[in-house]
Write an enzyme that holds these catalytic residues in place. Structure first.
Site, PDB file in Angstrom:
ATOM      1  N   ASP A  79       0.816  -1.300  -0.107  1.00  8.41           N
ATOM      2  CA  ASP A  79      -0.181   0.101   0.114  1.00  8.41           C
ATOM      3  C   ASP A  79       1.046   1.384   0.096  1.00  8.41           C
ATOM      4  O   ASP A  79       0.550   2.284  -0.906  1.00  8.41           O
ATOM      5  CB  ASP A  79      -0.902  -0.098   1.201  1.00  8.41           C
ATOM      6  CG  ASP A  79      -1.475   1.277   1.651  1.00  8.41           C
ATOM      7  OD1 ASP A  79      -2.500   1.315   0.826  1.00  8.41           O
ATOM      8  OD2 ASP A  79      -1.152   2.171   2.405  1.00  8.41           O
TER       9      ASP A  79
ATOM     10  N   GLU B 243      -2.213  -5.566  -3.229  1.00  8.10           N
ATOM     11  CA  GLU B 243      -1.124  -4.707  -2.601  1.00  8.10           C
ATOM     12  C   GLU B 243       0.003  -5.706  -2.059  1.00  8.10           C
ATOM     13  O   GLU B 243       1.119  -5.155  -1.816  1.00  8.10           O
ATOM     14  CB  GLU B 243      -1.830  -4.045  -1.220  1.00  8.10           C
ATOM     15  CG  GLU B 243      -2.783  -2.898  -1.611  1.00  8.10           C
ATOM     16  CD  GLU B 243      -3.633  -2.305  -0.473  1.00  8.10           C
ATOM     17  OE1 GLU B 243      -3.691  -1.375  -0.509  1.00  8.10           O
ATOM     18  OE2 GLU B 243      -3.718  -2.963   0.406  1.00  8.10           O
TER      19      GLU B 243
END
Lengths: 247, 247
Positions: A66, A134
């Site tokens: 992320d 992610e």
């Protein structure tokens, strides 16, 4: 013959080989060490731990991925939109890295296919797709560093999905722009949609956009709607001057 | 002689030279192109614009630097704390990149000294320090790439400030640990504090921590309190086994 037998009898390396090929195909480059990619596809339900008792699953990698995704997109927007102030850049980035968008990205890469889990994948919610996406970026960072993360994100996120006018809300749908233009110009149009699964084990749709019975654009995506929109966008950019809403 | 005169009569390059030296001193490496660093120190009150009419000030760079800082700290925590789950990592990162902490970092580097502004620096709020610090990181990214950002953040943020036990709240103050230990062990202690400005044009304090009249640690910081804490931390890590609160 005996060598071939030996290779195939060693199920571990054959399994590694299949995983290596799958990862290489997703990444578009060779992974150096498979361990972090394995972790990126390990669900917590497997209850795996390392020799020190630390959990092995993709959740920590999500945090890392992320962060890397956020900075690659930040740098892209910074360079791409020199007129955008801090508020604009922040807003555009959150649109790009929205949960929905990440889920869509993970789904398009069919990442769920590689998950190791004791829970059936049918019981996962929608967010599993974005979480895996992610985590995969986190694994790329650990395996190959920031520049490879950037390359991957550029190829898989920025080029196919980051369409700044659309994100700005200036263009809601390229399909409607194409239709309007055809109506104005008294041209016929037709979206020719067909299933096109290839060898990827996930449903894909192909579309040919015909204007006055001539194919002007083709596209392929995981839903009919997306494939039509993608083809319309391609047609729009090809004929941009003729169809721009400002001219 | 005439060459020297020529150099000094060219005030532009002399000014650049001074700025180059200042930036190099802050960074710990050579900047390649000064433009982005100039931008990182340009306040919006200067109303500067480039040839295309885009504003030139540090606000966009803050956005970029914030993203880079976030990912460097994420990677550091990920590697440093293998036991920490996603929630722990997120929480620790927000402590490190908190507004207060960034302001402290910017202040320690005395970044405000280099700001070009039409508003007196006295009228800026506290956040100017952190904003300049983030903008500087953004400029480093543009000038030298991610790896240099990482080096800079490691040297200026992680090594001097990222103290995981303290951030976890397990250690409130190293000074109090040192004092407790001295009292328990019946040892005398003394913090010998003195001003130590060097050539940096900003107030610094030096401290020597003496235990039983022997210097056990030295430190230097922008306040007496910080210098004492830093020296105590050094002494603590040097004598960790003896002083650990768990033993």
């Amino acid at each position: 013959m005996s060598i071939i037998k030996k290779i195939f009898s060693n199920s571990r390396s054959s399994e590694d080989g299949i995983f290596f090929d799958a990862i290489q195909k997703i990444l578009g480059f060779k992974p150096l060490n498979l361990n972090n990619y394995r972790k990126a596809f390990t669900h917590r339900s497997m209850n795996k731990v390392d020799e020190k008792g630390n959990s092995i699953n993709y959740e920590r990698l999500e945090f890392l991925g992320d962060a890397m995704l956020g900075s690659v997109i930040a740098a892209h927007l910074f360079n791409e939109v020199p007129t955008g102030d801090e508020g604009y850049l922040t807003k555009m980035r959150s649109k790009i890295v929205s949960r929905d968008h990440l889920n869509e990205l993970g789904k398009d890469l069919n990442l769920i296919k590689y998950v190791e889990s004791k829970v059936s994948t049918q019981h996962f919610g929608e967010n599993i797709h974005g979480n895996l996406f992610e985590a995969l970026i986190g694994a790329i960072y650990l395996d190959r560093g920031f520049v490879y993360c950037e390359k991957f994100i550029h190829k898989k996120v920025i080029v196919p999905y980051v369409d700044i006018p659309k994100l700005e809300g200036k263009v809601i749908s390229y399909k409607s722009l194409v239709i309007e233009w055809c109506q104005k110009e008294k041209k016929t149009f037709h979206f020719d949609v067909f299933e096109d699964n290839g060898n990827e084990g996930v449903k894909y749709f192909g579309v040919k956009l015909k204007i006055d019975n001539k194919i002007v654009a083709r596209a392929r995506a995981t839903s009919k709607k997306k494939a039509e929109e993608k083809a319309s966008q391609r047609a729009y950019f090809a004929f941009q001057e003729k169809m721009s809403p400002n001219t």
